[in-house]
Design an enzyme around this catalytic site. Sequence first.
Site, PDB file in Angstrom:
ATOM      1  N   HIS A  60       0.830  -1.214   0.000  1.00 37.88           N
ATOM      2  CA  HIS A  60       0.000   0.000   0.000  1.00 37.88           C
ATOM      3  C   HIS A  60       0.859   1.256   0.000  1.00 37.88           C
ATOM      4  CE1 HIS A  60      -3.308   2.568   0.555  1.00 37.88           C
ATOM      5  NE2 HIS A  60      -3.306   2.655   1.858  1.00 37.88           N
ATOM      6  N   CYS A  61       2.202   1.112  -0.046  1.00 40.04           N
ATOM      7  CA  CYS A  61       3.045   2.310   0.131  1.00 40.04           C
ATOM      8  C   CYS A  61       3.945   2.601  -1.058  1.00 40.04           C
ATOM      9  CB  CYS A  61       3.889   2.148   1.395  1.00 40.04           C
ATOM     10  SG  CYS A  61       2.886   2.056   2.883  1.00 40.04           S
ATOM     11  N   ILE A  62       4.952   1.753  -1.273  1.00 40.03           N
ATOM     12  CA  ILE A  62       6.017   2.100  -2.239  1.00 40.03           C
ATOM     13  C   ILE A  62       5.477   2.295  -3.668  1.00 40.03           C
ATOM     14  CG2 ILE A  62       8.324   1.452  -3.111  1.00 40.03           C
ATOM     15  CD1 ILE A  62       8.327   1.953  -0.096  1.00 40.03           C
ATOM     16  N   ILE A  65       2.635   3.407  -4.495  1.00 43.89           N
ATOM     17  CA  ILE A  65       1.562   4.410  -4.517  1.00 43.89           C
ATOM     18  C   ILE A  65       2.032   5.788  -4.090  1.00 43.89           C
ATOM     19  CG2 ILE A  65      -0.608   5.042  -3.348  1.00 43.89           C
ATOM     20  CD1 ILE A  65      -1.310   2.053  -3.429  1.00 43.89           C
ATOM     21  N   ASP A  66       2.690   5.857  -2.931  1.00 45.12           N
ATOM     22  CA  ASP A  66       2.999   7.153  -2.323  1.00 45.12           C
ATOM     23  C   ASP A  66       3.743   8.111  -3.260  1.00 45.12           C
ATOM     24  OD1 ASP A  66       1.888   5.826  -0.229  1.00 45.12           O
ATOM     25  OD2 ASP A  66       3.708   5.658   0.951  1.00 45.12           O
TER      26      ASP A  66
END
Length: 447
Positions: free
Chosen positions: A286-288, A290-291
């Site tokens: 959910h992070c790398i 997307i952010d």
Amino acid sequence: MATEIVNNKRCETIVAAERLKDRIAKRTAKVGVLGLGYVGLPLAVEFAKAGFDVTGMDVQTDKVDRFNAGQSYVKDVNDEVLASLVKAGKLRATTDFSVIEELDTIDICVPTPLRKTKDPDMSYVVSATEQIAQHMHPGFLVMLESTTYPGTTDELVLPKLRESGLQVGRDFFLCFSPERVDPGNPKFHTANIPKVVGGMTPACTELGALFYGQALEKVVPVSSTRVAEMVKLLENTFRMINIGLANEMALMCSRMGIDVWEVIDAAATKPFGFMPFYPGPGLGGHCIPIDPFYLSWKSREAGIEARFIELAGYINGQMPEHVVERIQDALNDATKPLRGSRVHIVGVAYKRDISDVRESPALDIIHLLLRRGAIVTYSDPYVPKIAREGLELYAEELLPAAEQADCVVIVTDHSSIDYTALVERSQLVFDARNVLKGMESPKIIKL
Ligand SMILES: NC(=O)c1ccc[n+]([C@@H]2O[C@H](COP(=O)([O-])OP(=O)(O)OC[C@H]3O[C@@H](n4cnc5c(N)ncnc54)[C@H](O)[C@@H]3O)[C@@H](O)[C@H]2O)c1
């Protein structure tokens, strides 16, 4: 008369702020956590462990029920710890947001996904803020933890909270504090990862730092919410771009017949100026993946094109396709077409030793293989079923499934798997993670 009313109100709110400080320092403050997922659940547990009275809120009834039954659905939080805190009355969960009225602090830990168009989907943050706005009261500390673009706290959250008529930094306090947790990391967890916090005003930062300092080992105050928002994006963009470079090296090495893993390991012996990053089947979680696109989107608004981010995103996005091409080539060398071949995927979580399949490259690889006519099965000790992105598959038992397969593909390198037995019982193994490092066999093909 009017001045008197204003002065009275000011007095009341100053008293409220002092009272909040006192309640935080004495750990009698009532703490709220909005969104009880991978970030919110461990955070709620840490504050309850520190002695606070904690209420978690979520829109999902099943999560709330499991929480209250002391059943953890996040691997890093064990059932015993959760159950004992619930039993001791330090921790509870609810879907009733009117409890916000009673709280002294609230941490917003809701999702911040991307839309298909790679624009930020702020709908969860907006609805969480609206829920809080309905119950604003003097002496309330609100912290946003969801990863987001710089400017979210002051442009999106603050105006909604101000509708109450209360003034930030005086009547209520607003901070951004990025969550840096790395699920499944045995060494670093919510309590011992330094906590960056930046407030809308110095008084907000001071209260935010005081709050986190009660339950977490180290707090790093910064000068504003925008700095705190950007810190998180720098960290994740740094990782994403370096992984993109490692993946591009892998693509080049593959064409040139060079072992990219050996290259990286040898380069990593340089004692300064090099930090190893490794290629893989694609980015997940959910992070790398997307952010950095939150930053890229916001940069466009500021008239700057985030070219590193876009390029790394493109290269990382090519990796599932590259993996499938390499599988196809390997089967071809064994005189088998991909169409009709049995391909068994080992590990579908987006990374080692966790159960999260969000954005997992395994899902892309499965789709690409199915589209080319392969018969696809999978095994994963943490993921009994995949029911997302148009897939519905059930995990098979590893070794019997591997034995049946024309090619086994290691997508996620879970540590509980017996890789020696896997290689022995397979006909052909494509290793996208270099987990078979040191094993020599003509059956093994590495990314
Ligand atoms: N998972 C990670 O490793 C990680 C690490 C660092 C930062 N983050 C960031 O933290 C944030 C949360 O991520 P997560 O992985 O915990 O997400 P998650 O999906 O696991 O949990 C979010 C929870 O929020 C709930 N929710 C949604 N809307 C709500 C609302 N209006 N009110 C109350 N609850 C609501 C959902 O039901 C869900 O249980 C995201 O911005 C993410 O980028 C995640």
